[in-house]
Design a protein around this motif. Structure first.
Motif, PDB file in Angstrom:
ATOM      1  N   LYS A 178       0.828  -1.202   0.000  1.00 34.48           N
ATOM      2  CA  LYS A 178       0.000   0.000   0.000  1.00 34.48           C
ATOM      3  C   LYS A 178       0.862   1.251   0.000  1.00 34.48           C
ATOM      4  O   LYS A 178       0.513   2.261  -0.637  1.00 34.48           O
ATOM      5  N   TRP A 200       0.612   4.454  -2.647  1.00 37.67           N
ATOM      6  CA  TRP A 200       0.520   5.861  -2.247  1.00 37.67           C
ATOM      7  C   TRP A 200       1.650   6.689  -2.861  1.00 37.67           C
ATOM      8  O   TRP A 200       1.429   7.798  -3.346  1.00 37.67           O
ATOM      9  N   SER A 201       2.862   6.154  -2.843  1.00 37.11           N
ATOM     10  CA  SER A 201       3.986   6.915  -3.373  1.00 37.11           C
ATOM     11  C   SER A 201       3.870   7.095  -4.888  1.00 37.11           C
ATOM     12  O   SER A 201       4.264   8.131  -5.438  1.00 37.11           O
TER      13      SER A 201
END
Length: 394
Positions: free
Chosen positions: A281, A285-286
């Motif tokens: 996850k 996100w990055s």
């Protein structure tokens, strides 16, 4: 090793590995402020000077595939000592290079040492930690490690004020000597019963085992793409700030130090949240952060908005996204490849720095550095990463 077994001695080991691992980034970031001036000193084009980055990255990518596997056979410490010694010798030689071609060749040899230092350090961590705990240990190491890219351009700028770019390579030789002193404080983390026979066939089988793992290939391709955008940024930034926006070499050193500081909150964020949400996850996100940054940078570049601030703020986000990706790709790969930790560390470094060599070469391919072209490269890379994540999830 699970999280409950993290004891103070391990924190000290992480600190030592971080300080030694910082030698590699210093070999790139310290001389970034000198690149525009080196074109005159060596009578070379910007593309030739960017090749000193690409050559270094290619050697960092491929040399550890042999040397890190040797650490699986003979232990971590002997290989680490040899790498530090090679780094010291070649740094002194780089300081005396008479032209760009010689410097490129010497940078290749310097990278063999620098790449092995970083790769063996990560293999040592992988000997001690697994899974999300490894990601957190990586982030803890990178919290210290990420100080190097902040300090390195400032040191480079100061050395340029004192003399020439040749002082920078003399300074790198001193760092190598300090690394030789630090390694005496490290334990051997791979005992003889866990070592593997050193032969070319065995080394090839280890790499084949890593790359035949479907989950492993996902993390490796993702890592390659992260190298493309990050090292494209490193190769672009000096020319954009110095030639496009009129910064002095020392002024650029301060700006790039501030950009590099974005790695600190990124690693703090990962340290705090990865154990809650998991490394996959965090990678998603990055990647979304990178995509949003690329779109903003395209708009700022196309509409000529914000001047140098319109470049500076997106580069902060790019730096943060990259450092989130490092810890979590390493943790993901190490979690799925079984006992081949040294080989895994070498393979992931090879993919990252191969991507970096491609990114740096793309920047210099057209003879000049374009902010808009760089923005499109960032966005295209982020889209490729999202496609990779989507394909794996379906």
């Amino acid at each position: 090793m699970n999280d409950a077994k993290v004891v103070p001695s391990h924190q000290r080991l992480i600190l030592i590995l971080a300080l030694m691992g910082g030698i590699g980034p210093f070999a790139i970031d310290t001389y970034l402020p000198a690149l525009p001036g080196m074109t005159q000193s060596l009578g070379a084009s910007p593309a030739a000077l960017q090749m000193t980055i690409s050559a270094y990255l290619l050697a960092v990518a491929f040399a550890p595939m042999i040397t890190a596997s040797l650490s699986d056979a003979y232990g971590r410490k002997p290989v680490l000592v040899a790498a530090l010694g090679l780094f010291c010798i070649t740094s002194v030689a780089c300081a005396t290079a008479p032209n760009a071609d010689t410097l490129i060749a010497l940078r290749v040899l310097q990278a063999v040492g620098g790449g092995t230092i970083m790769t063996v350090g990560r293999a040592i961590l992988a000997d001690l930690f697994q899974g999300d705990a490894l990601s957190r240990a990586m982030s803890q190491m990178l919290l210290v490690f990420s100080i190097a890219p902040v300090v390195a351009p400032l040191v480079g700028g100061l050395l340029l004020e004192m003399g020439s770019w040749r002082y920078i390579f003399g300074f790198l030789a001193i760092l190598g000597v300090l690394g030789l002193g630090l390694q005496t404080q490290l334990p051997e983390t791979l005992p003889p019963p866990m070592r593997r026979r050193a032969d070319l066939g065995g080394i090839a089988k280890q790499y084949w085992a890593v790359m035949c793992n479907a989950d492993g290939r996902y993390y490796l391709v993702y890592t390659f793409l992260s190298g493309v955008f990050f090292f494209a940024m490193l190769a672009s930034a000096p020319f954009l700030f110095v030639e496009t926006y009129g910064f002095s070499e020392f002024g650029f050193a301060w700006v790039f130090a501030a950009i590099s500081a974005a790695a600190l909150p990124a690693n703090l964020f990962n340290t705090s949240f990865v154990m809650r949400v998991g490394y996959d996850k965090m990678l998603t996100w990055s990647t979304l952060l990178l995509l949003g940054t690329g779109v903003v940078l395209i708009l700022a570049s196309a509409l000529n908005l914000g001047g140098w601030i319109g470049l500076f703020i997106p580069l902060l986000c790019i730096m943060a996204a990259f450092h989130l990706m490092i810890s979590n790709t390493v943790a993901g790969l190490m979690d799925v490849i079984g006992p081949h930790k040294g080989s895994g560390a070498a393979v992931i470094a090879m993919f990252r720095f191969s991507g970096g060599a491609v990114g740096a070469a793309l920047v210099g391919a057209f003879g000049s550095v374009s902010q808009l072209g760089f923005a499109f490269l960032i966005t295209a890379t982020a889209l490729a990463m999202l496609a990779l994540i989507w394909r794996r999830s379906t």
